[in-house]
Design an enzyme around this catalytic site. Structure first.
Site, PDB file in Angstrom:
ATOM      1  N   PRO A   2       0.784  -1.219   0.000  1.00  0.00           N
ATOM      2  CA  PRO A   2       0.000   0.000   0.000  1.00  0.00           C
ATOM      3  C   PRO A   2       0.817   1.270   0.000  1.00  0.00           C
ATOM      4  O   PRO A   2       1.733   1.445   0.791  1.00  0.00           O
ATOM      5  CB  PRO A   2      -0.759  -0.105   1.319  1.00  0.00           C
ATOM      6  CG  PRO A   2       0.105  -0.939   2.200  1.00  0.00           C
ATOM      7  CD  PRO A   2       1.188  -1.541   1.377  1.00  0.00           C
ATOM      8  N   GLU A   3       0.468   2.180  -0.851  1.00  0.00           N
ATOM      9  CA  GLU A   3       0.920   3.552  -0.742  1.00  0.00           C
ATOM     10  C   GLU A   3      -0.287   4.337  -0.258  1.00  0.00           C
ATOM     11  O   GLU A   3      -1.308   3.752   0.102  1.00  0.00           O
ATOM     12  CB  GLU A   3       1.453   4.057  -2.091  1.00  0.00           C
ATOM     13  CG  GLU A   3       2.676   3.262  -2.548  1.00  0.00           C
ATOM     14  CD  GLU A   3       3.353   3.846  -3.774  1.00  0.00           C
ATOM     15  OE1 GLU A   3       3.349   5.072  -3.930  1.00  0.00           O
ATOM     16  OE2 GLU A   3       3.880   3.063  -4.574  1.00  0.00           O
ATOM     17  N   HIS A  92      -0.664 -16.465   7.961  1.00  0.00           N
ATOM     18  CA  HIS A  92      -0.272 -15.047   8.058  1.00  0.00           C
ATOM     19  C   HIS A  92      -1.347 -14.128   8.616  1.00  0.00           C
ATOM     20  O   HIS A  92      -1.209 -12.911   8.537  1.00  0.00           O
ATOM     21  CB  HIS A  92       0.232 -14.505   6.720  1.00  0.00           C
ATOM     22  CG  HIS A  92       1.338 -15.317   6.121  1.00  0.00           C
ATOM     23  ND1 HIS A  92       2.490 -15.621   6.812  1.00  0.00           N
ATOM     24  CD2 HIS A  92       1.462 -15.916   4.911  1.00  0.00           C
ATOM     25  CE1 HIS A  92       3.269 -16.360   6.037  1.00  0.00           C
ATOM     26  NE2 HIS A  92       2.664 -16.561   4.894  1.00  0.00           N
ATOM     27  N   ARG A 111       4.739 -10.767   4.809  1.00  0.00           N
ATOM     28  CA  ARG A 111       6.131 -10.342   5.007  1.00  0.00           C
ATOM     29  C   ARG A 111       6.379  -9.739   6.385  1.00  0.00           C
ATOM     30  O   ARG A 111       7.532  -9.552   6.772  1.00  0.00           O
ATOM     31  CB  ARG A 111       6.537  -9.367   3.896  1.00  0.00           C
ATOM     32  CG  ARG A 111       6.551 -10.049   2.540  1.00  0.00           C
ATOM     33  CD  ARG A 111       6.944  -9.105   1.442  1.00  0.00           C
ATOM     34  NE  ARG A 111       8.363  -8.797   1.475  1.00  0.00           N
ATOM     35  CZ  ARG A 111       8.948  -7.968   0.608  1.00  0.00           C
ATOM     36  NH1 ARG A 111       8.244  -7.391  -0.321  1.00  0.00           N
ATOM     37  NH2 ARG A 111      10.230  -7.751   0.683  1.00  0.00           N
ATOM     38  N   ARG A 153      19.904  19.958  -1.683  1.00  0.00           N
ATOM     39  CA  ARG A 153      19.877  18.491  -1.687  1.00  0.00           C
ATOM     40  C   ARG A 153      20.415  17.976  -3.013  1.00  0.00           C
ATOM     41  O   ARG A 153      19.950  18.352  -4.080  1.00  0.00           O
ATOM     42  CB  ARG A 153      18.443  17.998  -1.453  1.00  0.00           C
ATOM     43  CG  ARG A 153      17.868  18.473  -0.133  1.00  0.00           C
ATOM     44  CD  ARG A 153      18.574  17.837   1.043  1.00  0.00           C
ATOM     45  NE  ARG A 153      18.253  16.438   1.136  1.00  0.00           N
ATOM     46  CZ  ARG A 153      17.435  15.916   2.048  1.00  0.00           C
ATOM     47  NH1 ARG A 153      16.884  16.678   2.959  1.00  0.00           N
ATOM     48  NH2 ARG A 153      17.197  14.620   2.069  1.00  0.00           N
TER      49      ARG A 153
END
Length: 273
Positions: A2-3, A92, A111, A153
């Site tokens: 997910p973003e 899981h 994960r 930067r």
DNA sequence: ATAGCAACCTGAGGGC
DNA sequence: TGCCCTCAGGTTGCTA
């Protein structure tokens, strides 16, 4: 998985199902995810209380409950599903909330890069959230901010965007896609962007995140919303995962490079340095 | 202070 | 079929 758009999709789906629901029991099925699970705090603080809200900060879901807040992060592979009735656990499944109305909220995360946290402080004060940059969809993320923040930067603009202290929610997919829309090369030093570049980039990020939320997020392989349904934004991806293919704008071959273990694709024609 | 990279973990897919 | 390698949506924390 997910973003920001995916987490927001989950949040929107879960909110009406969870708000005001009383918790009957909580189950933690292992000691650790990314961090230790607050097993005792959850057992002490959840049962008998109701979820007051489901909000989001960056990719963290925040649920005020009684005297504290539950914080959930889905990591790379986390899936938070709501079930109308209890169903057998599968591999899981790490965390479950049983509600008085018979429904369940369950976290599955192969994960285990995700996290389940408890805090009795205001959640935004939590060490993991306190230093986060602005929300990309709010007004304080704007061209002036990005311009000032990026001065001096030298690193590439893509990794700069993916730094959650700069702005939250821009992960590997949406950082690459935003740079394509803004026609900026991902390797261009962040400090070399001028005001105009920052305007284009900020506009692209907001546009893409909103468009993806509209389509229920991006499902590459395993993203599912709270109801188990995929998102449809992957059909709108222009460069992510398309290395070697033709650019949809100019037909040049999309190039791909790796940096810090992450693949980045861009069009060498549309996104010149 | 900043930039780059290893680490955390499982599973899928490709090559042999 | 199986082994080995690479890769995956995130983030922290270490090293120069």
């Amino acid at each position: 998985m997910p973003e920001l758009p995916e987490v927001e999709t989950i949040r929107r789906g879960l909110a009406p199902l969870l708000i005001k629901q009383e918790i009957k029991a909580v189950t933690t099925r292992r000691e650790n995810l990314r961090w230790p699970m607050p097993i005792k705090e959850l057992a002490d603080n959840l049962p008998g209380h109701t979820i007051d809200d489901v909000s989001r900060r960056g990719k963290y879901l925040l649920m005020p409950i009684g005297r504290g807040s539950l914080i959930v992060h889905l990591g790379m592979s986390g899936v938070l599903r709501h079930h109308k009735k209890n169903i057998p656990y599968v591999k899981h499944d790490h965390f479950d909330i049983a509600f008085k109305n018979g429904s369940h909220l369950r976290l599955n995360d192969p994960r285990r890069f995700g996290a389940v946290l408890w805090t009795s402080e205001p959640p935004l004060n939590h060490p993991l959230l306190a230093k986060l940059g602005p929300e990309p969809l709010l007004a304080d993320f704007n061209a002036d901010y990005l311009y000032e923040k990026s001065r001096g930067r030298k690193g590439g603009i893509k990794s700069f965007l993916m730094d959650s202290q700069v702005v939250v929610g821009a992960g590997n997919i949406y950082a690459a896609e935003s740079l394509f829309i803004a026609k900026i090369n991902p390797l261009r030093p962040a400090g070399k962007l001028d005001k105009k570049d920052c305007e284009k980039l900020v506009a692209a990020i907001k546009k893409i995140l909103l468009a993806s939320i509209e389509l229920g997020g991006t499902t590459l392989k395993d993203f599912r919303n709270e109801d188990g349904k995929p998102g449809y934004f992957q059909q709108s991806l222009n460069v992510y995962g398309r290395g070697g293919e033709e650019c949809v704008v100019c037909a040049a071959t999309i190039e791909q490079y790796r940096s810090g273990g992450r693949a980045t694709a861009f069009c060498p024609q549309c996104q010149k340095k």
